[in-house]
Enzyme design. Structure first.
Site, PDB file in Angstrom:
ATOM      1  CG  ASP A   1      -2.185   0.846   0.970  1.00 54.57           C
ATOM      2  OD1 ASP A   1      -2.149   1.694   0.042  1.00 54.57           O
ATOM      3  OD2 ASP A   1      -3.190   0.701   1.686  1.00 54.57           O
TER       4      ASP A   1
HETATM    5  C1  BGC Z   1      -5.081   3.133   0.281  1.00 53.11           C
HETATM    6  C2  BGC Z   1      -5.251   2.129  -0.817  1.00 53.11           C
HETATM    7  C3  BGC Z   1      -5.150   2.804  -2.158  1.00 53.11           C
HETATM    8  C4  BGC Z   1      -3.798   3.488  -2.242  1.00 53.11           C
HETATM    9  C5  BGC Z   1      -3.525   4.143  -3.581  1.00 53.11           C
HETATM   10  C6  BGC Z   1      -3.856   4.008   0.088  1.00 53.11           C
HETATM   11  O1  BGC Z   1      -3.865   5.079   0.958  1.00 53.11           O
HETATM   12  O2  BGC Z   1      -5.020   2.472   1.521  1.00 53.11           O
HETATM   13  O3  BGC Z   1      -6.488   1.470  -0.663  1.00 53.11           O
HETATM   14  O4  BGC Z   1      -5.337   1.896  -3.189  1.00 53.11           O
HETATM   15  O5  BGC Z   1      -3.751   4.485  -1.230  1.00 53.11           O
HETATM   16  O6  BGC Z   1      -4.243   5.290  -3.767  1.00 53.11           O
END
Ligand code: BGC
Length: 748
Positions: free
Chosen positions: A284
């Site tokens: 993530d």
């Molecule tokens: C989130 C993810 C997301 C990623 C990319 C993160 O803050 O937890 O779910 O896909 O950002 O935007």
């Protein structure tokens, strides 16, 4: 019956496969010609080029900002760029100007639609309609891939039992079976049943346990046992992997002290070795870097080594791989073979998506597919099916010809941005149809709009303007809830009542004696118990998306009949968290003892009781899992089991009659629950094992049968091995998790 239709559809799709030139999605890694291409490319790559493939960056700036790095092969994937002109230019630099011409994987959070926005995922789960959910994900893929986005960070498969958690909006709720079926539907929808240029790689997230954040505060630690993981939290991911999901994202949380991005037990032992996943694992956003904040590594170099060692292939925005992997390989801290495996997983997906053959998009064509009429139609149907009728004192559906003046009120009646919900980067409010707009179009000149509250948090003592307008109206349509900003990532709440003065607004409306129809739009199940007496009907619409207005207008005036069911338990008060239907039985279950204020609080009375409940809110929720009314009524009868004893490789056959006993055509979500009475460990009081939507005309009766493979009753017991434990079981066929009478059967 819908289930039969789906099987026919599947059969047709399978029969068609050999004649299709595309690739079937569920064969990741098993195609020798793909593997040969992967190996050939890998053998030509320098270590630096391999590490470049493992680097994902956010590319919101000008093309020139990234041109040099792309040319040198230092970026394998970008997120957050959706301009097809820029994406084409990125691809041109990679394909024509980099040494090996490896195209870029362009990613985006396309969570519940791209331009055409569908209901938020918890709303989609409320449809219990896997076919429609697949159709919605397909629409999202068609729109996004047209602009060059070939990878979405969806579906989110985090089981959540705590509505304080803001990201409950993004998942399918509390149930493992429902979440698993939604997972498959979304994977099939995004990737397509056959891979072509509209295939968008799905990314199942967040692996794993993220939804169990302590206290419902985002990013918080989780303490899930291996048994809970295996029985409750992992199965949706396994189902998605089996459905062919191309990629997976690690989660931010640490479980029992181990951050997911460095957890080789889940990333290697379970995901790769047990499930055979050979897709791509991405972190993530900076979750690798955050392992330093967790205190799980001393610096970025240390956590980069830990992440690769645990089985991560791509780094989203920590820049830990690009900065340190070469050095870590030279020192021997990271094995070359680990890098090679990661790059294999990345190249394989790029090949499967056909990016080498078709790196560019047609910019003009891309414009034409956005908001296509059939996309808007699917979004409207999804919003109709996602709404749950929680209360109806007979006021709904309204008779359109009998209504002369309608008062539309509430902060969500005309909030185009907010009805789209969380995680909407591309859907525009200018294309969104609000309830107010839909109602004005339908009843020109008959709608008064007095919002009462400009936004949900507003505090107001008196509502004289709204009350005056209410007195002039035949019916009041109030749209309350919470704006998009009140749910989603890092947007958690500790109070789940309607915020601001919304409850007071409903009370004021009710005091006029006019019928009050309340629609709640929210990112979570709010605690609406105190509001129910102030409304004659309540529809729970979550955030319904672009076409929320027409969908709700159709539901309120009977052109559509509610069929949504709660995908999560609706609580009376936040203090009941966590309360979910499939809990284990305590040794002292609640037996209906008196609640406050009826229990006697006399001086000297002993404070000892002996059952499990709250003195002030009992042991039951406001609405159980699987609950939802219709404008018609359904009756289950003649529920029979084929036999009373089954072997572990048999299927339990249950037949029943479903009748539409009301005046409207409607759709019932039939649910089958099972309880394993005695296990090597205590078992849930009920578990959903089957659901299907059945549409019936008024007065129609249909004989139905459902077959539940006994193998679906397997679980991880005391010995940690997944198996069916022979013994006695109960089975319910009902319209929600709290209804019906059980039948019993044995497994030998
Ligand atoms: C989130 C993810 C997301 C990623 C990319 C993160 O803050 O937890 O779910 O896909 O950002 O935007």
């Amino acid at each position: 019956m819908r289930a039969n239709t789906i099987s026919l559809f599947l059969l047709a799709a399978l029969l068609l496969l050999p004649s299709c030139s595309g690739r079937k999605v569920s064969t990741v890694g098993s195609d020798p010609s793909v593997e040969a291409r992967v190996e050939k490319l890998l053998s030509q790559m320098t270590l630096a080029e391999k590490i470049g493939q493992m680097n994902q960056i956010s590319a919101g700036g000008a093309v020139s900002d990234y041109a040099e790095a792309l040319r040198k092969g230092q970026i394998g994937s970008v997120l957050n760029e959706v301009d097809p002109v820029k994406i084409n230019e990125f691809q041109r630099i990679c394909v024509e100007e980099s040494r090996l011409g490896i195209p870029l994987l362009v990613a985006r959070d396309v969570i519940h639609g791209f331009h055409t926005v569908f209901p938020i995922p918890i709303g989609l789960a409320a449809t219990f309609d896997t076919q429609l959910v697949e159709e919605g994900a397909r629409v999202a893929a068609v729109e996004a891939t047209a602009q060059g986005v070939r990878w979405t960070f969806s579906p989110m498969l985090d089981i959540a039992r705590d509505p304080r958690w803001g990201r409950i909006a993004e998942g399918s709720g509390e149930d493992t079976w429902l979440d698993s079926r939604m997972a498959e539907a979304m994977v099939y929808g995004y990737q397509g049943r056959v891979s072509d240029s509209t295939s968008m790689a799905a990314c199942i997230k967040h692996f794993v346990g993220y939804g169990a954040a302590e206290g419902g505060r985002d990013y918080n630690s989780t303490f899930l046992t291996e048994r809970q993981l295996r029985n409750i939290y992992l199965p949706p991911f396994e189902a998605a992997v089996k459905a062919g999901a191309h990629t997976l994202m690690t989660s931010f949380n640490d479980n029992d002290g181990v951050p997911s991005t460095g957890n080789s037990f889940v990333l290697k032992d379970v995901l790769r070795d047990e499930w055979g996943f050979d897709g791509l694992v991405v972190t993530d956003w900076n979750s690798m870097g955050e392992m330093v904040s967790h205190g799980f590594g001393s610096d970025r170099k240390d956590v980069a080594a830990k992440a690769v060692g645990a089985g991560v292939d791509m780094d989203m925005m920590t820049f830990g791989f690009i900065s340190h992997l070469e050095e870590l390989v030279s020192s021997g801290a990271v094995k070359r073979s680990a890098i090679d495996n990661a790059v294999r997983n990345i190249l394989r997906i790029k090949i499967l998506l056909g990016l080498f053959e078709h790196p560019y998009v047609d910019v003009e064509a891309a414009r034409r597919v956005q908001y296509a009429p059939e996309h808007l139609d699917a979004a409207r149907r999804s919003a109709e099916e996602s709404a749950i009728l929680l209360k109806n004192d007979g006021v709904l559906p309204l008779n359109a010809s009998g209504v002369r003046r309608i008062l539309v009120t509430g902060p969500l009646a005309d909030a185009p941005h907010d009805q789209l919900g969380t995680w909407v980067f591309d859907g525009e409010k200018s294309h969104t149809v609000t309830p107010l707009a839909a109602l004005r179009e339908r009843f020109p000149g008959a709608v008064d709009f007095v919002p009462g509250l400009a936004y949900s948090r507003q505090q107001r003592e008196r509502f004289d303007d709204v009350v005056a307008a209410a007195r002039r109206a035949d019916v009041i349509l109030a749209f309350v809830g919470e704006e998009a900003i009140l749910s989603g990532e890092a947007h958690c709440l500790s109070d789940l009542n309607l915020i601001g003065s919304q409850s007071a607004l409903l009370e004021a409306l009710h005091s006029t004696g006019k019928p009050v129809v309340v629609t709640v739009m929210a990112g979570r199940p709010l605690t609406v118990e105190r509001d129910l007496p102030n409304c004659d009907a309540m529809l729970y619409a979550f955030h319904p998306g672009t076409m929320g207005g027409p969908a709700l207008s159709n539901l309120i005036f009977g052109d559509a009949v509610p069929s949504g069911k709660t995908p999560i338990t609706f609580l009376r008060t936040v203090g009941q968290v966590p309360m979910y239907y499939n809990h284990n039985m305590t040794g002292r279950p609640y037996r209906g003892e008196k609640l406050l204020p009826y229990i006697e609080l006399e001086a000297g009375q002993t404070s000892l009781g002996n059952t499990s409940y709250y003195l002030d809110s009992g042991a039951s929720p406001l609405f159980p899992f699987g609950y939802g009314l219709s404008y018609t009524t359904f009756e289950y009868s003649d529920i029979r089991l084929g036999r009373d004893s089954y072997g572990v490789s048999d299927s339990v056959e249950v037949s029943f009659t479903l009748a539409n006993t009301g005046r409207y055509a409607g759709t019932e979500v039939v649910q089958v629950y099972v309880r394993d009475l005695v296990g090597s460990v205590t078992r849930p009081v009920k578990e959903l094992k089957h659901f299907e939507r059945v549409s019936l005309e008024p007065g129609e009766r249909r004989s139905l049968s459902v077959s539940i493979p006994v193998s679906d009753l397997a679980f991880y017991g005391l010995d940690g091995v997944k198996k069916v434990e022979p013994g006695e079981f109960l089975l319910w066929v009902a319209g929600d998790s709290a209804s019906g009478n059980p039948l019993s059967f044995k497994v030998r």
